[in-house]
Scaffold this motif. Structure first.
Motif, short mmCIF file in Angstrom:
data_model
loop_
_atom_site.label_atom_id
_atom_site.label_comp_id
_atom_site.label_asym_id
_atom_site.label_seq_id
_atom_site.Cartn_x
_atom_site.Cartn_y
_atom_site.Cartn_z
N MET A 146 0.84 -1.21 0.00
CA MET A 146 0.00 0.00 0.00
C MET A 146 0.87 1.25 0.00
SD MET A 146 -3.10 -0.93 -0.24
CE MET A 146 -3.82 0.70 -0.17
N GLU A 147 1.96 1.21 0.77
CA GLU A 147 2.85 2.38 0.81
C GLU A 147 3.42 2.67 -0.57
OE1 GLU A 147 5.40 1.14 4.01
OE2 GLU A 147 4.29 2.35 5.49
N ARG A 148 3.74 1.60 -1.31
CA ARG A 148 4.27 1.80 -2.67
C ARG A 148 3.20 2.43 -3.56
NH1 ARG A 148 5.74 -2.62 -5.80
NH2 ARG A 148 4.53 -4.06 -4.52
N ALA A 149 1.99 1.91 -3.46
CA ALA A 149 0.90 2.43 -4.31
C ALA A 149 0.64 3.91 -4.02
CB ALA A 149 -0.37 1.62 -4.10
N VAL A 158 -6.34 5.93 -4.72
CA VAL A 158 -6.53 4.49 -4.51
C VAL A 158 -7.91 4.28 -3.88
CG1 VAL A 158 -5.53 2.39 -3.55
CG2 VAL A 158 -4.04 4.34 -4.06
N GLY A 159 -8.83 3.72 -4.65
CA GLY A 159 -10.21 3.59 -4.16
C GLY A 159 -10.35 2.59 -3.04
N CYS A 160 -9.68 1.44 -3.17
CA CYS A 160 -9.87 0.39 -2.18
C CYS A 160 -8.69 -0.57 -2.15
CB CYS A 160 -11.15 -0.41 -2.49
SG CYS A 160 -10.93 -1.62 -3.81
N ASN A 161 -8.67 -1.35 -1.08
CA ASN A 161 -7.83 -2.54 -1.00
C ASN A 161 -8.78 -3.67 -0.64
OD1 ASN A 161 -5.70 -4.33 -0.80
ND2 ASN A 161 -5.03 -3.62 1.22
N TRP A 179 -4.46 1.14 8.58
CA TRP A 179 -3.64 1.94 7.67
C TRP A 179 -4.51 2.52 6.55
CZ3 TRP A 179 -1.99 2.87 2.79
CH2 TRP A 179 -0.75 3.50 2.62
N CYS A 180 -5.34 1.68 5.95
CA CYS A 180 -6.20 2.12 4.85
C CYS A 180 -7.25 3.12 5.34
CB CYS A 180 -6.89 0.92 4.19
SG CYS A 180 -5.77 -0.12 3.24
N VAL A 187 -11.78 -0.48 2.60
CA VAL A 187 -11.34 -1.87 2.77
C VAL A 187 -12.53 -2.76 2.40
CG1 VAL A 187 -10.59 -3.60 4.44
CG2 VAL A 187 -9.65 -1.28 4.54
N VAL A 188 -12.36 -3.50 1.32
CA VAL A 188 -13.43 -4.38 0.85
C VAL A 188 -13.08 -5.80 1.29
CG1 VAL A 188 -14.73 -5.20 -1.15
CG2 VAL A 188 -13.76 -2.87 -1.15
#
Ligand code: NAP
Length: 278
Positions: A146-149, A158-161, A179-180, A187-188
């Motif tokens: 996620m940090e890279r994205a 970034v809409g979701c993880n 984090w998200c 978070v889905v």
């Protein structure tokens, strides 16, 4: 049905949506009818992927949403091996064709792979500029991914993880979930309804008692727990119309703090064991 934002895109989606993995095994008629019943019940978030049934599930979803496209928040996923810049553009065109639509509401990288993430994201952004995507996101990303994205694109892009999350697998609560949420990234949770506790287990009893107090079912209580906080969405897959109706009603159920505590005690989070995936 309660709605939550799909990241910082400004788009609100129902907290309970519809998964489609393995739907090619369910029989076309039943699966299409179940998806349409889900739309009728307010579960407009439909999650699919080019991987599912090697494209057959996208075709089935395309059939289910004919004439109702504007009602649907349609999400598909690109396989990591197709996630080069040119590969994403090609894969997206194929998904759009199978889904019989001109745009996706969300397009996710299915899991991290060997292609540079910057290339994948560049393709997502190009597709967005071209009007083929409303938003994009990722799936099965841990905090480092996620940090890279976010370093490449910014958290607002970034809409979701989309990650594994059910009552007996709560590892994401240790790190990636907070984090998200702190960055406004949805978070889905996936596989939220397939793993269900035995009714006589401690957790099963807690769900049953809370369900009785609400005139609900234990599964509805479980789904309500999975979307109990801001930024959490879930996408149960159901090819049975009765399951669809049951799942949709979970989106109306609000648990008290005490009920959340009882479920929490019945399904301990356990130690951090790394990002769980299927
Ligand atoms: P799931 O939704 O947890 O479970 C599906 C199973 O639960 C089906 O057998 C379904 O039966 C049953 N079910 C659903 N609602 C029910 C209810 N109310 N009562 C009793 N049984 C019920 O599993 P999943 O398909 O693994 O995960 C959900 C979705 O997440 C997938 O379909 C897919 O879209 C997504 N996903 C994403 C990833 C990823 O890597 N990003 C991985 C896995 C899944 P019927 O079908 O017979 O109704």
């Amino acid at each position: 049905m309660r709605r939550e934002p799909f990241g910082r895109t400004g788009v609100l989606v129902p907290v309970v949506g519809q998964g489609t993995w393995n739907m090619e095994r369910d029989g076309r008629k039943a699966a299409v009818a179940a998806l349409r019943a889900g739309l009728d019940a307010g579960m407009s978030h439909i999650d699919t992927a080019e991987m599912y049934g090697a494209g057959r599930v996208e075709e089935l979803v395309g059939e289910a949403i004919v004439g109702r496209r504007e009602q649907v928040f349609l999400v598909s996923k690109v396989l990591p091996q197709n996630a080069s810049r040119a590969g994403v553009l090609r894969a997206c065109e194929s998904s759009l064709r199978r889904l019989r639509t001109g745009w996706l509401d969300g397009y996710l990288l299915h899991w991290p792979g060997r292609h540079p993430l910057a290339e994948t994201i560049a393709a997502f952004e190009q597709l967005t500029r071209e009007g083929k995507l409303r938003a994009w996101g990722v799936s099965n990303f841990g905090v480092e991914d996620m940090e890279r994205a976010v370093a490449i694109a910014g958290a607002e892009r970034v809409g979701c993880n989309q990650v594994l999350y059910h009552l007996e697998e709560r590892s994401i609560e240790h790190a990636v979930l907070p984090w998200c949420v702190a960055r406004g990234i949805a978070v889905v949770g996936y596989s939220g309804s397939g793993h269900f506790p035995a009714p006589r287990s401690r957790g099963g009893k807690a769900l049953a008692a809370i369900a009785a107090a609400h005139g609900a079912t234990p599964r509805q209580v479980a789904l309500a727990f999975l979307v109990r906080a801001m930024g959490l969405l879930t996408i149960p897959k159901a090819a049975s119309a009765a399951h669809v109706v049951e799942n949709a009603a979970a989106g109306e159920l609000t648990l008290s703090d005490d009920e959340v505590r009882r479920i929490d005690a019945g399904f301990p989070r356990g130690p951090w064991r790394g990002l769980p995936t299927l």
